[in-house]
Design a protein around this motif. Structure first.
Motif, PDB file in Angstrom:
ATOM      1  N   UNK A 172     126.644  65.320  16.237  1.00 27.81           N
ATOM      2  CA  UNK A 172     127.460  65.169  15.038  1.00 27.81           C
ATOM      3  C   UNK A 172     126.779  65.872  13.857  1.00 27.81           C
ATOM      4  N   UNK A 173     125.477  65.662  13.739  1.00 32.28           N
ATOM      5  CA  UNK A 173     124.738  66.285  12.633  1.00 32.28           C
ATOM      6  C   UNK A 173     124.910  67.801  12.705  1.00 32.28           C
ATOM      7  N   UNK A 174     124.821  68.329  13.924  1.00 33.02           N
ATOM      8  CA  UNK A 174     124.968  69.766  14.066  1.00 33.02           C
ATOM      9  C   UNK A 174     126.360  70.232  13.650  1.00 33.02           C
ATOM     10  N   UNK A 175     127.390  69.464  14.047  1.00 31.59           N
ATOM     11  CA  UNK A 175     128.747  69.864  13.673  1.00 31.59           C
ATOM     12  C   UNK A 175     128.926  69.762  12.160  1.00 31.59           C
ATOM     13  N   UNK A 176     128.248  68.784  11.559  1.00 33.45           N
ATOM     14  CA  UNK A 176     128.313  68.627  10.100  1.00 33.45           C
ATOM     15  C   UNK A 176     127.680  69.841   9.424  1.00 33.45           C
ATOM     16  N   UNK A 177     126.510  70.229   9.943  1.00 28.92           N
ATOM     17  CA  UNK A 177     125.835  71.401   9.370  1.00 28.92           C
ATOM     18  C   UNK A 177     126.719  72.628   9.454  1.00 28.92           C
ATOM     19  N   UNK A 178     127.321  72.813  10.628  1.00 29.49           N
ATOM     20  CA  UNK A 178     128.198  73.969  10.800  1.00 29.49           C
ATOM     21  C   UNK A 178     129.347  73.940   9.807  1.00 29.49           C
ATOM     22  N   UNK A 179     129.944  72.764   9.625  1.00 26.59           N
ATOM     23  CA  UNK A 179     131.077  72.658   8.712  1.00 26.59           C
ATOM     24  C   UNK A 179     130.659  72.973   7.289  1.00 26.59           C
ATOM     25  N   UNK A 180     129.530  72.390   6.869  1.00 25.72           N
ATOM     26  CA  UNK A 180     129.073  72.627   5.501  1.00 25.72           C
ATOM     27  C   UNK A 180     128.774  74.105   5.305  1.00 25.72           C
ATOM     28  N   UNK A 181     128.124  74.691   6.310  1.00 25.17           N
ATOM     29  CA  UNK A 181     127.824  76.121   6.227  1.00 25.17           C
ATOM     30  C   UNK A 181     129.099  76.924   6.033  1.00 25.17           C
ATOM     31  N   UNK A 182     130.122  76.581   6.838  1.00 19.42           N
ATOM     32  CA  UNK A 182     131.384  77.311   6.734  1.00 19.42           C
ATOM     33  C   UNK A 182     132.020  77.113   5.367  1.00 19.42           C
ATOM     34  N   UNK A 183     132.037  75.867   4.907  1.00 16.65           N
ATOM     35  CA  UNK A 183     132.678  75.593   3.616  1.00 16.65           C
ATOM     36  C   UNK A 183     131.996  76.404   2.524  1.00 16.65           C
ATOM     37  N   UNK A 184     130.672  76.364   2.493  1.00 11.51           N
ATOM     38  CA  UNK A 184     129.940  77.057   1.432  1.00 11.51           C
ATOM     39  C   UNK A 184     130.089  78.571   1.568  1.00 11.51           C
ATOM     40  N   UNK A 185     129.755  79.086   2.734  1.00 13.82           N
ATOM     41  CA  UNK A 185     129.737  80.544   2.899  1.00 13.82           C
ATOM     42  C   UNK A 185     131.142  81.132   2.751  1.00 13.82           C
ATOM     43  N   UNK A 186     132.103  80.527   3.432  1.00 12.09           N
ATOM     44  CA  UNK A 186     133.461  81.079   3.385  1.00 12.09           C
ATOM     45  C   UNK A 186     134.013  81.021   1.964  1.00 12.09           C
ATOM     46  N   UNK A 187     133.765  79.912   1.261  1.00 10.52           N
ATOM     47  CA  UNK A 187     134.273  79.792  -0.104  1.00 10.52           C
ATOM     48  C   UNK A 187     133.688  80.877  -0.998  1.00 10.52           C
ATOM     49  N   UNK A 188     132.366  81.010  -0.977  1.00  7.78           N
ATOM     50  CA  UNK A 188     131.734  81.976  -1.882  1.00  7.78           C
ATOM     51  C   UNK A 188     132.206  83.397  -1.583  1.00  7.78           C
TER      52      UNK A 188
END
Lengths: 261, 447
Positions: free
Chosen positions: A30-46
């Motif tokens: 779960x932690x890994x999926x959370x990290x992936x999601x946060x990474x996507x949210x941040x990187x994709x948004x910027x």
């Protein structure tokens, strides 16, 4: 439902209190999926936001050939279904016949060739790339609407005082569409969470070995494949709180006085 | 004006069709209630539409209605059967008989097993086949109803009836072997030797569609390494079993095989692109892949190397002269314990083993574990199903049922990690330790 141990079908529900949430914090997947999601949210948004603002101001401010042609081109990905996008990008990322690797070979950059969806360190960025591609057009149109409503006289006045294009962009365009940007930030969070799930489902199924699992796909997997519906619901609660909190924080941080004109 | 009229017309038409849809649907749900109308009993049969197609179910339903005029069979056959029947199941409308195997992504069957929501059908096997004078158990090939795939709680009671089976093994291009003068390896040592030889010609030894296909592969290897007793212990999560010398052998073989795997395999090893991996075999770019007999139908329109000819072999033996196994998958048919017409459902279950039904199924390539059926086969199927006549042993059954354990999934830990082994992100040691840990967690939840 997040407080029960339940398979989703039978009447056999056991109340387990906050046990599901306790398991969640020790579940490395779960932690890994959370990290992936946060990474996507941040990187994709910027990335999407920068590119979209940039293209929007170029397309509205500059008089150049093929203006409307580019508008159409940028907007097209948005009308495609996510499954089609997944199809396009698995063709682009294909290790042997893919567009990306063959382009690199064309420019003699063979050492940059990668297994875009096979390498665990890169796969999540490959997903991000597809998300950026599909999102740019939509946000670009939104920003273009904002930029178009800025009175031309502002630009003329600033030009008379010797401001260049870059100066105009940062001192006129950006402050005046700031409100648009704030609104779209919330959209970014919601749509990245949703679309990353769809894209991951259609493209990699969370693989290789869970490297592209995002939290919605992990929730789906737990609720159905692993028959722990209650646990899946607990993940759902966490996602809801997370996206709610994130939107609130971002909205607070980006608060500025609205400039009227 | 004409435009307006057209628009109004269209709107009316659309709303009418919406209303029509609505009423159609409500009628449907009424009949799904399974109430007896005009003395005829309605039996609701739900079956997964797999590679065998939909027609055979319609034909079997017709045949049953002919044989038993008192029953009206209502069929639901769909490729995404779970999505069609589970909303109704949540609302309390259960189908009476369901053909849906374990191992599907939505894991409906597993969920019902874990919830103990399946009907005990042990008595069905002592009944006569509907319309015939033979008991069901006398028709079945022995062994099929003693596995964890039919008796998930390992208590001697059968909850799922074995239906269409399909041997699995390593698939290859028989023509390529003939052309190069290579022998199909009988032991893993021969396999490695062949791998080095093929490498010189630019052919990889191995590829796999997705890591999920390692299930049958892994089960067969476990059987080869430790025999059926060892296998059953592993399937019941016995303590330390995954760190035993036998299991270590298995992990190491897969670890070594990872080095011989075609480089693009992992990048394509997902549900979308797995056919690209299967294509490697057709293009002579890789020699072997683990698969099931369905692959022939799946790839029937794909381009292929000249003279391509499917071949299938059991897994190579670990030691010279050791046992070779080919795992058998079979789909299961079961009765939900909340079904309304259980007795009628059981009668129907016996009927699917009748000569008439078996013939209809076999026409579509769906083979049931009925004695003497292999004599009716033709073409590629004859070759595949004769694998056990050539000395290979059959392995059957998967992991024992447990309570759901949150965040722990044996399938993911044991099979999906293969992707990481091939790409070098995890070592065999880490993998083995993770499997043992998952096994520890699941053991406590055993039913």
């Amino acid at each position: 439902m997040s407080l029960y141990k339940w398979g989703g079908f039978s009447n056999h529900k056991v109340f387990v209190g906050i046990n599901n949430f306790k398991i969640l914090w020790t579940d490395m997947n779960f932690i890994r999926s959370l990290q992936n999601s946060v990474l996507l949210i941040v990187a994709v948004t910027i990335i999407t936001m920068t590119l979209a603002v940039l293209f929007a101001s170029i397309l509205t401010r500059e008089k150049m050939k093929g203006n409307s042609f580019f508008r159409v081109i940028f907007y097209i990905p948005n009308i495609l279904s996510i499954v089609v996008i997944a199809g396009i990008f698995s063709a682009v990322y294909d290790p042997t016949t893919g567009l990306l690797n063959n382009m690199l070979a064309l420019f003699n950059l063979d050492h940059l060739q990668k297994m875009w969806l096979g390498d665990q360190k890169i796969a999540i960025y490959s997903i991000g790339g597809a998300l950026v591609w599909q999102a740019i057009g939509y946000y670009m149109v939104m920003y273009m609407a904002g930029i178009a409503s800025i009175p031309e006289s502002f630009y003329e006045a600033s030009a008379l005082e010797g401001a260049g294009r870059i100066r105009q962009f940062f001192d006129i365009t950006l402050p005046l569409i700031w409100n648009n940007i704030r609104t779209t930030l919330t959209f970014f969070i919601i749509s990245t969470i949703n679309l990353s799930f769809l894209l991951v489902q259609a493209m990699t199924g969370g693989g290789p070995d869970g490297a592209t699992e995002v939290f919605l796909s992990y929730m789906y997997k737990q609720a159905y494949t692993n028959s722990s519906y209650g646990y899946g619901m607990a993940i759902g609660v966490v996602i809801f709180l997370f996206s709610f909190a994130l939107s609130a924080i971002i909205s607070r941080v980006t608060k500025r006085d609205i400039l009227e004109y | 004006m004409r435009k307006k009229a057209l628009l109004t017309g269209l709107t009316v038409l659309l709303s009418l069709s919406l209303i029509a849809c609505q009423s159609g649907e409500s009628k449907k749900t009424d009949s799904k209630g399974g109430k007896a109308t005009d003395e005829k009993q309605t039996l609701h049969v739900a079956a997964l539409e797999s590679a065998y197609g939909k027609d055979m179910w319609t034909k079997v339903a017709e045949a049953y209605q002919e044989a038993n005029p008192k029953v009206k069979v209502e069929l639901t056959v769909d490729k995404n059967l779970e999505e069609v029947i589970s909303p109704n199941m949540k609302a309390g409308n259960y189908p009476d008989v369901v053909l849906l195997a374990t191992g599907r992504k939505l894991a409906l069957t597993e969920t019902l097993i874990k919830d103990k929501a399946l009907e005990d059908i042990t008595d069905v096997f002592d009944k006569n086949v509907y319309g015939e004078n033979v008991k069901v158990k006398d028709k079945l090939v022995p062994g099929f109803t003693d596995t964890l795939a039919t008796n998930p709680y390992n208590d001697g009671k059968t909850y799922m009836a074995p239906m269409f089976y399909s041997p699995t093994g390593l698939f290859y291009n028989a023509a390529l072997f003939k052309e190069k003068g290579w022998e199909v390896p009988k032991t893993w040592d021969e396999m490695w030797a062949l791998g080095d030889q093929a490498k010189k010609e630019g052919i990889s030894l191995f590829t796999y569609p997705t890591a999920g296909y390692f299930d049958a592969f892994f089960y067969s290897l476990l059987l080869e390494a430790g025999g059926p007793d060892f296998y059953n212990k592993a399937m019941r999560y016995e303590d330390g079993i995954w760190e035993s010398p036998e299991a270590t052998k298995v992990f190491n073989i897969v670890g070594k095989l990872a080095k011989y795997t075609a480089p693009t395999t992992v990048a394509n090893a997902n549900d979308k692109d797995f056919t690209k991996n299967q294509q490697l075999i057709l293009d002579n770019k890789a020699l072997f892949m683990p698969n099931g007999t369905w692959v022939v139908g799946e790839m029937k329109d794909a381009p292929r190397a000249k003279g391509f000819e499917w071949g299938m072999t059991a897994l190579p033996a670990i030691d010279n002269g050791g046992d070779r196994y080919a795992f058998t998958f079979f789909e299961q048919m079961w009765i939900p314990s909340q079904a309304k017409n259980k007795d009628a459902a059981k009668d129907f279950l016996t009927f699917v083993y009748s000569d008439k039904a078996a013939e209809i199924f076999a026409e579509s390539g769906a083979i049931q574990p009925i004695e003497g059926i292999s004599s009716k086969l033709s073409g590629d199927n004859k070759l595949f199903y004769s694998i056990y006549d050539n000395g290979a042993k059959a392995g059957m059954g998967g992991f024992a049922a447990t309570e759901a354990v949150e965040g722990v999934n044996m399938g993911d830990t044991l099979f999906r990690t293969v992707d990481s082994i091939v790409s070098g992100d995890k070592t065999v040691k880490q993998w083995q330790a993770a499997v043992e840990k998952a096994s520890d967690q699941l053991r406590k939840a055993l039913k």
